[in-house]
Design an enzyme around this catalytic site. Sequence first.
Site, PDB file in Angstrom:
ATOM      1  N   SER A   1       4.280   2.515   7.625  1.00  0.00           N
ATOM      2  CA  SER A   1       4.557   1.591   7.109  1.00  0.00           C
ATOM      3  C   SER A   1       5.745   1.311   6.401  1.00  0.00           C
ATOM      4  CB  SER A   1       3.308   2.235   6.119  1.00  0.00           C
ATOM      5  OG  SER A   1       2.020   1.592   6.688  1.00  0.00           O
TER       6      SER A   1
ATOM      7  N   HIS B   1       0.884  -0.967   0.285  1.00  0.00           N
ATOM      8  CA  HIS B   1      -0.045  -0.247  -0.243  1.00  0.00           C
ATOM      9  C   HIS B   1       0.783   1.259  -0.051  1.00  0.00           C
ATOM     10  CE1 HIS B   1       0.582  -0.448   4.436  1.00  0.00           C
ATOM     11  NE2 HIS B   1       0.171   0.722   4.665  1.00  0.00           N
TER      12      HIS B   1
ATOM     13  N   ASP C   1       0.621  -7.595   1.533  1.00  0.00           N
ATOM     14  CA  ASP C   1       0.615  -6.267   1.506  1.00  0.00           C
ATOM     15  C   ASP C   1       2.345  -6.598   1.749  1.00  0.00           C
ATOM     16  OD1 ASP C   1       0.082  -3.462   1.490  1.00  0.00           O
ATOM     17  OD2 ASP C   1       0.046  -3.612   4.190  1.00  0.00           O
TER      18      ASP C   1
END
Length: 497
Positions: free
Chosen positions: A341, A225, A258
């Site tokens: 992230s 992402h 992910d």
Amino acid sequence: MSTENEGTAVPPAPSAPPVPVDTPAASVPPEQGVSRGTDPVDPHQGTAPSQGPAYPQETGASQGDTPTATLPPVPSGAPEAAGPAPEAGAWPPPPPATPSYASGGEGGSGDVWGSSYQQPAPKPKSGGRGGLVAAVLVAALVAGGVGGGIGFWAADRNDNSTDSTTVAASQSGGDLKRDPGTVANVAATALPSTVTIEAEGSNGEGGTGTGFVMDTQGHILTNNHVVAEAVDSGKLSATFSNGKKYDAEVVGHAQGYDVAVIKLKNAPSDLKPLPLGNSDKVAVGDSTIAIGAPFGLSNTVTTGIISAKNRPVASSDGSAQSKASYMSALQTDASINPGNSGGPLLDANGSVIGINSAIQSSSGGLGGTSQSGSIGLGFAIPINQAKTVAQQLIKTGKPVYPVIGASVSLEEGTGAKITEQGASGSDAVTPNGPAAKAGLKPGDVITKLDDRVIDSGPTLIGEIWTHQPGDTVKLTYTRDGKQQTAEVTLGQREGDS
């Protein structure tokens, strides 16, 4: 448990273990993030539906009028201070329904995470939570004033005494020796191998995240992402802690896991890959160190512990096009925020044990903004799984998912129930697939995979994806109230669909 970015229900899950049955997704309040629904998902075909709240929401007590009390007399010579007491009731705020991606987003639309260096100042609010914050701040200032006054009074008394002692520090700052294993030493070693990633799509939308050096060829490991906007004709760059910036390109990405791998263009020859640890050996209570760019603040280091293992997490960036990602995550209380992230979660030796990916965040945001921050519930993809996925992406550019060939409901409860019908009217149990060969049928409720308790479809998916195609697992399930077991050899599906 399910994760979210803010504001929308979990989009269809990736095609992987179970395939969903078409049912309407539950709507989610704007500031709570992805919720878990009740639709089925299939391990090898179709997409999964929305997910509903992972935890029951708790409602805090309403805020009422704050009672006042008469302060006791202040000692002679001590300054007086007074101020409003904090409001009683709803503090701290109740946890949200779902955790959120810890990536940053700039210039995007909808609910994409922001990551600007200057956050907007909070707007004044009347009553409610804003009033509570104001009351707390005033009380803190008053308390500080009282403390300062008492401190001065005590110091004045000591100055008048004959036995006061002044203690000077023998060492400070750069004179300290930072031994191997200390946080400072681990940070100093890992920071030069950690990068801040900026991704921008052809439409100008994008965001900021983190990644780390995987090998000397210039491969950087991060979250899907983080780079999703730049996959198709977008721009991608990676900036090191010394300020050097390199253009990069996406080598491969796995939406379901992910995980993504990018590669630096004109990579320097002195890259130092971070050592990869063994996430299977991690224990609850082990020290953790997280590195990332929370809200655009590159090279930020935070610490904590492993709070839990094998935490079922489903996450999404909240966009209409996004599908859910599933993981059996490492949970940590190290502070993780939007922009973290893709960054490394390190152990006390400086080895990577996970990729920071999602957070459970408070629904109110920071200073009234739409971006929520850390409340001590962060989730990382175990590095053993991420390493396998990354190697596959470098080799072929496409992910490979293990599958059982059965559609299961995403409802939380006592297990993962095989639905009566698959997505778009397909068979709930794929003919001649792994589940069919093992004798599983629609209506069976899977309660364990090997020794892991299965309480829902997302939990089953996350556990299946910790394995490899061809692995044999033991499924415990109930049929007509009777418990049975079956050995299933996992099949495979290549690519996201």
